[in-house]
Structures are given as C-alpha cells and as structure tokens.
Enzyme design. Sequence first.
Site, PDB file in Angstrom:
ATOM      1  N   GLY A   1     -30.622 -17.641  33.263  1.00  8.99           N
ATOM      2  CA  GLY A   1     -29.202 -17.428  33.041  1.00  8.99           C
ATOM      3  C   GLY A   1     -28.358 -17.696  34.270  1.00  8.99           C
ATOM      4  O   GLY A   1     -28.875 -17.936  35.356  1.00  8.99           O
TER       5      GLY A   1
ATOM      6  N   GLY B   1     -24.650 -16.353  40.905  1.00  5.98           N
ATOM      7  CA  GLY B   1     -26.087 -16.606  40.978  1.00  5.98           C
ATOM      8  C   GLY B   1     -26.559 -17.391  39.782  1.00  5.98           C
ATOM      9  O   GLY B   1     -25.893 -17.457  38.750  1.00  5.98           O
ATOM     10  N   GLU B   2     -27.685 -18.024  39.973  1.00  7.44           N
ATOM     11  CA  GLU B   2     -28.254 -18.790  38.875  1.00  7.44           C
ATOM     12  C   GLU B   2     -29.762 -18.688  38.935  1.00  7.44           C
ATOM     13  O   GLU B   2     -30.380 -19.018  39.931  1.00  7.44           O
ATOM     14  CB  GLU B   2     -27.814 -20.255  38.982  1.00  7.44           C
ATOM     15  CG  GLU B   2     -28.388 -21.123  37.892  1.00  7.44           C
ATOM     16  CD  GLU B   2     -27.564 -22.387  37.663  1.00  7.44           C
ATOM     17  OE1 GLU B   2     -26.769 -22.748  38.537  1.00  7.44           O
ATOM     18  OE2 GLU B   2     -27.754 -23.000  36.599  1.00  7.44           O
TER      19      GLU B   2
ATOM     20  N   ASP C   1     -38.670  -5.659  38.679  1.00 10.65           N
ATOM     21  CA  ASP C   1     -38.147  -6.689  39.581  1.00 10.65           C
ATOM     22  C   ASP C   1     -37.299  -6.032  40.669  1.00 10.65           C
ATOM     23  O   ASP C   1     -36.222  -6.514  41.017  1.00 10.65           O
ATOM     24  CB  ASP C   1     -37.330  -7.710  38.779  1.00 10.65           C
ATOM     25  CG  ASP C   1     -37.153  -9.035  39.519  1.00 10.65           C
ATOM     26  OD1 ASP C   1     -37.870  -9.263  40.524  1.00 10.65           O
ATOM     27  OD2 ASP C   1     -36.302  -9.836  39.104  1.00 10.65           O
TER      28      ASP C   1
HETATM   29  P1  ADP Z   1     -30.391 -13.027  38.099  1.00 11.60           P
HETATM   30  O1  ADP Z   1     -31.153 -12.994  36.847  1.00 11.60           O
HETATM   31  O2  ADP Z   1     -29.732 -14.335  38.365  1.00 11.60           O
HETATM   32  O3  ADP Z   1     -31.167 -12.528  39.283  1.00 11.60           O
HETATM   33  P2  ADP Z   1     -28.673 -10.696  38.488  1.00 11.60           P
HETATM   34  O4  ADP Z   1     -28.352  -9.742  37.393  1.00 11.60           O
HETATM   35  O5  ADP Z   1     -29.609 -10.220  39.545  1.00 11.60           O
HETATM   36  O6  ADP Z   1     -29.162 -12.036  37.812  1.00 11.60           O
HETATM   37  O7  ADP Z   1     -27.313 -11.134  39.168  1.00 11.60           O
HETATM   38  C1  ADP Z   1     -27.266 -12.173  40.124  1.00 11.60           C
HETATM   39  C2  ADP Z   1     -26.380 -11.780  41.301  1.00 11.60           C
HETATM   40  O8  ADP Z   1     -25.066 -11.486  40.857  1.00 11.60           O
HETATM   41  C3  ADP Z   1     -26.852 -10.532  42.006  1.00 11.60           C
HETATM   42  O9  ADP Z   1     -27.829 -10.788  42.973  1.00 11.60           O
HETATM   43  C4  ADP Z   1     -25.565 -10.015  42.625  1.00 11.60           C
HETATM   44  O10 ADP Z   1     -25.273 -10.710  43.813  1.00 11.60           O
HETATM   45  C5  ADP Z   1     -24.536 -10.396  41.585  1.00 11.60           C
HETATM   46  N1  ADP Z   1     -24.286  -9.275  40.653  1.00 11.60           N
HETATM   47  C6  ADP Z   1     -24.943  -9.001  39.502  1.00 11.60           C
HETATM   48  N2  ADP Z   1     -24.456  -7.902  38.896  1.00 11.60           N
HETATM   49  C7  ADP Z   1     -23.453  -7.460  39.675  1.00 11.60           C
HETATM   50  C8  ADP Z   1     -22.510  -6.362  39.590  1.00 11.60           C
HETATM   51  N3  ADP Z   1     -22.515  -5.493  38.567  1.00 11.60           N
HETATM   52  N4  ADP Z   1     -21.593  -6.244  40.575  1.00 11.60           N
HETATM   53  C9  ADP Z   1     -21.545  -7.114  41.601  1.00 11.60           C
HETATM   54  N5  ADP Z   1     -22.383  -8.155  41.735  1.00 11.60           N
HETATM   55  C10 ADP Z   1     -23.334  -8.337  40.800  1.00 11.60           C
HETATM   56 MG    MG Z   2     -31.530 -10.700  40.169  1.00 14.18          MG
END
Ligand code: ADP
Ligand code: MG
Length: 389
Positions: free
Chosen positions: A34, A29-30, A204
């Site tokens: 970050g 994800g982006e 959020d």
């Molecule tokens: P952003 O600030 O980009 O929303 P997130 O922390 O929500 O960052 O992470 C983006 C994506 O990465 C999430 O929507 C999920 O799909 C994946 N992700 C994040 N943390 C985890 C984790 N601990 N295990 C599996 N997938 C994760």
């Molecule tokens: Mg997120």
Amino acid sequence: FDMFVLAPLERLFRPTYKKDDIVLGKKLGEGSFGVVYKASLAKKSSKYNDLVLKKATEYGAVEIWMNERVRRACANSCADFLYGFLESSPKRGAEYWLLWKFEGESTLADLLQSKEFPYNVGSLTEYHSLLVTSNGNISSFEVVIDPGDHLLDATMLSVEALILGEVLDAPRGLERENRIIQTIMRQLLFALEGLHSTGIVHRDIKPQNVIFSEDSRTFKIIDLGAATDLRVGINYIPKEFLLDPRYAAPEQYIMSTQTPSAPSLPVATALSPVLWQLNLPDRFDIYSAGLIFLQMAFPALRSNSALIQFNRQLKRCEYDLTAWRKTVEPRASPDLRRGFELLDLDGGIGWELLMSMVRYKARKRISAKAALAHPYFDKEGQLALSFVQ
Ligand code: ADP
Ligand code: MG
C-alpha cells in the site's frame, strides 16, 4: 467478504467518509502492500485537520478490522483510527482506504537517526525533579506527564512550555539519557500490553512503526497490517516474508499450525486462552521491543547494517546476550561501551530487563505486563502531574 458483519453499532454512529471527502497530501511511505499519504478533509473539521490515508491492497481488510478492534479495546495503544472503507475504481481495482489522525511528524526511527537522540525527545517526555535556574534563582520543579491526564489544560501547558526551555539545559549524561529511554520503553510496553491483553500480536514492531503522538506526547504503535488476532482466529498471514527480519524473533512466525492460508472471516473456533498461554505468541513482539531497547541504548547499533551484524553475532552466540557481551565488550568502541554503561546503571537493572526480553525461547521472555512491573521502571514517578516551585 464483508468485514463489517461483526462491527458494533458504535461504528454506525461515527462519521463516515468517502473518497470525495478526502484531499490527498504528500506521500509518507510506500510499501509492497500500500501507499500512505498525508491527507485532510475537504470540509474543514476542527478535530481532524491532519489525517493519514493508507490505500492498501489485499491486506487492507484485516488492517481495518484490527484498527476497529483496537479503537474499542485499547484505543491509547495505537494511532487514532477514524474510518476504513473499500474503494473500487475501474483503473486500480479494489483498494481499502484507511484514515487515521495524523499523530505527528516523527516515528521513533526518525528520532533514532538523529545524533541528538534521546535528547530530541527528552524535551517532550522528561520532566522529573529537575533543578531549573531562571533569573538567577534556583527553582525545583517536579513535573511528570501523564499521557491520559486531562488536567493538562491550557494554563498548565503554557507553564510547562515556559520551563521546557530550561529543562533542555539540564545536564546531559548517562543518567538523563537513561531516564528518557526508560520513558520511551515504558510507553512502548504500555501500548504493547494493551494490544496483547486484547489478543492482538502486532508482529511488525520496529522503530518505523512507533510514532510520537504530538497531542498526547506519548509514543503509539502504528501499522497493524501484519497483526494477528489470535482470540478470534484472525490470523491469516502465515507468510513470514511479511515479517521484517531485522526485528523478527527467531521463531519467525506464530502458531503456523493454526493459521489458515487465506483471508477469512473470524472463525467461531476462537483460540482458547489456554492455547494462548501455551504458545505465548505475544512474546514475538517482546523480542522486537527488546531490539528497540538495545538500539536506543547503543548508538553503535542504530544503523541498519549494524543491526544486521548484531543479529548475526547474536545468532552465532545462540541468542545468548551474555555470551554476546563477552565477545564484544573487551574490544568495544567507546560508543558501544557507553551502551553497556547505561544499561549497567542502578545495579544493571536495564541490562537485566533487556536480557529478559531478548531470549531465544518465547516462553523465557518476559510479558509486556510483567516488564512494566520490572524494577527498571521503579525509579520514575508515574501518572501524576505536579508542579512545585
Ligand atoms: P507501511 O505499510 O507503508 O509501513 P505505515 O502504516 O507504517 O505503512 O505508515 C507508513 C508511514 O507513514 C509511517 O512510517 C509513518 O511515518 C507515517 N504514518 C503512518 N501512520 C501515521 C499517523 N497516524 N500519524 C503520522 N504519521 C503516520
Ligand atoms: Mg510501517
């Protein structure tokens, strides 16, 4: 700005990581603050093969702080956090790197997108009193999964795996759907209760930030990038642009008068529990969780555009769900009507819970703790695993 000043000794004894320890995988994800990657350790580790790495900009410091706090205070609420550090490169400048265990492939948003929902999670979360036919025999199983129950050893898991195939064939219908949604809501509220009793408001909460943890087979919360810790005064983002308008409660931002405008160390002037009581900032998350409940119950409201339209309609009804129901129900599609039917089961107890979460005034919204005690969750057996044949 050194956020580690307050870190407890515990952190000193944990493994630490640096850039060279980490092998980047595919991008997950982006966002504007970050980039998130799947990752692994260069040196194999039995416990943490699959990791998630977030390279965060200015908000990374507080996200590390929040994750450290959650780790100590309510570890089961959120994804398992390993470590966070500051990484400076001449090219990219300062970045915070955060490492979590990779909890699983699917967020609740992914699962909700499928036509199969909630049956695509049902096989993982629903095991209660089912009649299972195997080899022409009727067997009755009562299996309830406790996420924190370490009795779930390999043997039991394999027995469970055996019956899973059968469980999948259990008759579909509103009742079963409702039971799965109930389970998901209970887990989400449980996680929220952990955060809130720690003093953290997530801000959020949305399906994209709820991950299905494949090991514990429960839903956990991720992405503490916009979270605020009101008890120690870390609450540095009064910028409401950070909030996702699709899931944000009408008050938009929390306790703005108390928020400093720049990142700062926890200030000594912790907000008193009295202030917390007065302002009920946790109810912001409850509103968002209510919208998730709504989307789970109503397939017709799962798309982005449908949710945005719903928000517009609800606003026009002055955030009165009963009024909204009156306007839409008479000309509701079968899809929409099904949602009402589901929430009307057991004397409308689901609808009642939904109404107590999605309210205009924060103080009228139910707390996570009270919601967990709501009769909507009564019907299900809890926190015990039994296997009866
Ligand atoms: P952003 O600030 O980009 O929303 P997130 O922390 O929500 O960052 O992470 C983006 C994506 O990465 C999430 O929507 C999920 O799909 C994946 N992700 C994040 N943390 C985890 C984790 N601990 N295990 C599996 N997938 C994760
Ligand atoms: Mg997120």
